[in-house]
Design an enzyme around this catalytic site. Sequence first.
Site, PDB file in Angstrom:
ATOM      1  N   GLU A  60       0.905  -1.270  -0.144  1.00  0.00           N
ATOM      2  CA  GLU A  60      -0.071  -0.084   0.017  1.00  0.00           C
ATOM      3  C   GLU A  60       0.855   1.298  -0.179  1.00  0.00           C
ATOM      4  O   GLU A  60       0.696   2.293   0.691  1.00  0.00           O
ATOM      5  CB  GLU A  60      -1.158   0.045   1.315  1.00  0.00           C
ATOM      6  CG  GLU A  60      -2.139  -1.245   1.111  1.00  0.00           C
ATOM      7  CD  GLU A  60      -2.959  -1.161   2.441  1.00  0.00           C
ATOM      8  OE1 GLU A  60      -4.362  -1.412   2.092  1.00  0.00           O
ATOM      9  OE2 GLU A  60      -2.630  -0.642   3.496  1.00  0.00           O
ATOM     10  N   GLU A  88      -6.423  -7.992  -0.737  1.00  0.00           N
ATOM     11  CA  GLU A  88      -6.813  -7.734   0.445  1.00  0.00           C
ATOM     12  C   GLU A  88      -8.306  -7.731   0.465  1.00  0.00           C
ATOM     13  O   GLU A  88      -8.590  -6.236   0.408  1.00  0.00           O
ATOM     14  CB  GLU A  88      -6.208  -6.806   1.498  1.00  0.00           C
ATOM     15  CG  GLU A  88      -4.846  -7.021   1.811  1.00  0.00           C
ATOM     16  CD  GLU A  88      -4.335  -5.962   2.977  1.00  0.00           C
ATOM     17  OE1 GLU A  88      -5.070  -5.137   3.296  1.00  0.00           O
ATOM     18  OE2 GLU A  88      -3.061  -6.131   2.875  1.00  0.00           O
TER      19      GLU A  88
END
Length: 585
Positions: free
Chosen positions: A158, A234
């Site tokens: 991320e 995710e």
Amino acid sequence: MNTFEVVGNDFVYNGQPMRLLSGAIHYFRIVPEYWEDRLLKLKALGLNTVETYIPWNLHEPQEGFFDFTGIADVVAFIQLAGSLGLHVIVRPSPYICAEWEFGGLPAWLLADQNMRLRSYDISYLDKVDAYYDVLLPLLQPLLCTKGGPIIAMQIENEYGSYGNDTAYLQYIQEAMVIRGMDVLLFTSDGPEDFMLQGGMVPGVLATVNFGSNATSAFAKLKQYQPDAPLMVMEFWDGWFDHWMEPHQTRSAQDTAETVDDILRYEQASLNFYMFHGGTNFGFYNGANHIKQYEPTVGSYDYGALLNEQGQPTDKFFAVREVLGEYIDLPALELPVPIPTANYGTVTLHEYSPLLQNLDVLTTAIHSSSPEPMEKLGQAYGFILYSTIVKGSRTEMELVLQQVSDRAIVYVDETYQGIIERWTPSNLPLEVPEQGIRLDILVENMGRINYGPYLRDPKGITEGVRHGNAFLYDWTIYPLPLHSLSDLIYTQTETLSAPLDQPAFYRGIFHVQSPADTFLRVDGWVKGVVFLNGFNLGRYWQVGPQKTLYIPAPLLKQGDNELILFELHGYKQLQVQLVDTADLGQ
């Protein structure tokens, strides 16, 4: 040798198109004796892949000292997954987030105040290279290209939410390639323009992370990457808890409906984050900082498909029903359930005050000013600052110019008050002519694991003032609490009233047949629990978490030692070992 690659909009394994159906299991949040149980349940759901992070701080707790044993034996975990017929996705980024302490970065990085984390800073990259020189050769024989189960690896985590240093991302990519990581590499980011723009690497597969709105998330990914497979690295099927906040929940129906939304896209792949959350044992919980500092609880139950104890939840069965509409499911064959036990009441019959045992627990350091943990070589736990304040000082306040994270103040061993990072305040402090001894005990409640405030040194970082005048000449006691074996105890029956200062309370309980159990600490305020020398984690009456999970392998047949390091006091010198978790409301 096997191959796993991207061909057009498909993942292809050994020449055959493949839909990745994966679940996240973090080996470092589960005792090794239970790894196989969790992996077999992942297979029973119908998944073909397991995904795990690799936390740098677990494997290099001190610079140059590496640990890949016990709960840190990532090689054994990956080999076990492969032996069960599972593919493995590994995320060995220097940074993992994961609601894990400092996002997986080792605390000793903060000793260099000039280092720029997660960027093209040579001082930082030199440390990453030294870590990869040890870690990646362990993983290389496990790659699918070498006949192992690892099919893909993540470059960074991320990153678009943190920065846009493309040179840094490309350096990490090259660091993996030159060390023989010849499997599919990828990035993962949220489905926002700035996140994808900042986190993507040219020529590297991009994946997205989200918990809902699959249509818009996939559309955004396709905008930036039109000719590649759709992959949710995710899929947030639940959420985590912070202390002082309500327990987070997500319904099985809502989760299953979003899984259906994802799988409606032909060949779209997903990774359940989490399939099984596990536990933040010890001091490894992380923290967030949006508007203020928010420490994460010890349980990482996450509302996942398996609960903290590893049992399938309603969400497991709801998701399995949806999966059955898209794939041929195996027969539901779950391992024999792991038993739980109610061992009843444990009386803590001995105590040992902290302030009288400092020299037993640690070696004092003398310093002109208070210093943060990291400058003293300490990573986790507590730190105590002590000084003598002389001369008559009236109508003045004690000021901790910056404290991370929670300080308890004593004058001549008498409790004065608490100063907390999230609600900073000053304490009135009168100093008589003869002077006082001032003790400040600071708890590191977990370093920030996400966002722009990753640099999160612990302890007192900017000094202590009485009024406007700084106080100097300190004795500092680092308290990582690695071992409590040298403490000197007294019988609690000698206490006429609960202590108003931190103390260790010890009890012994007998177990005939070890089984999973849960520790309730009703009537205690705040502290840390040690079972047979193993740090189970924190408790705090503010909740939401009310029980600490104890896996059976941590228990002994026969006598077991339970120690509570209680910071404040208690209503009764007893705790309960029950057979049901209570994660709060």
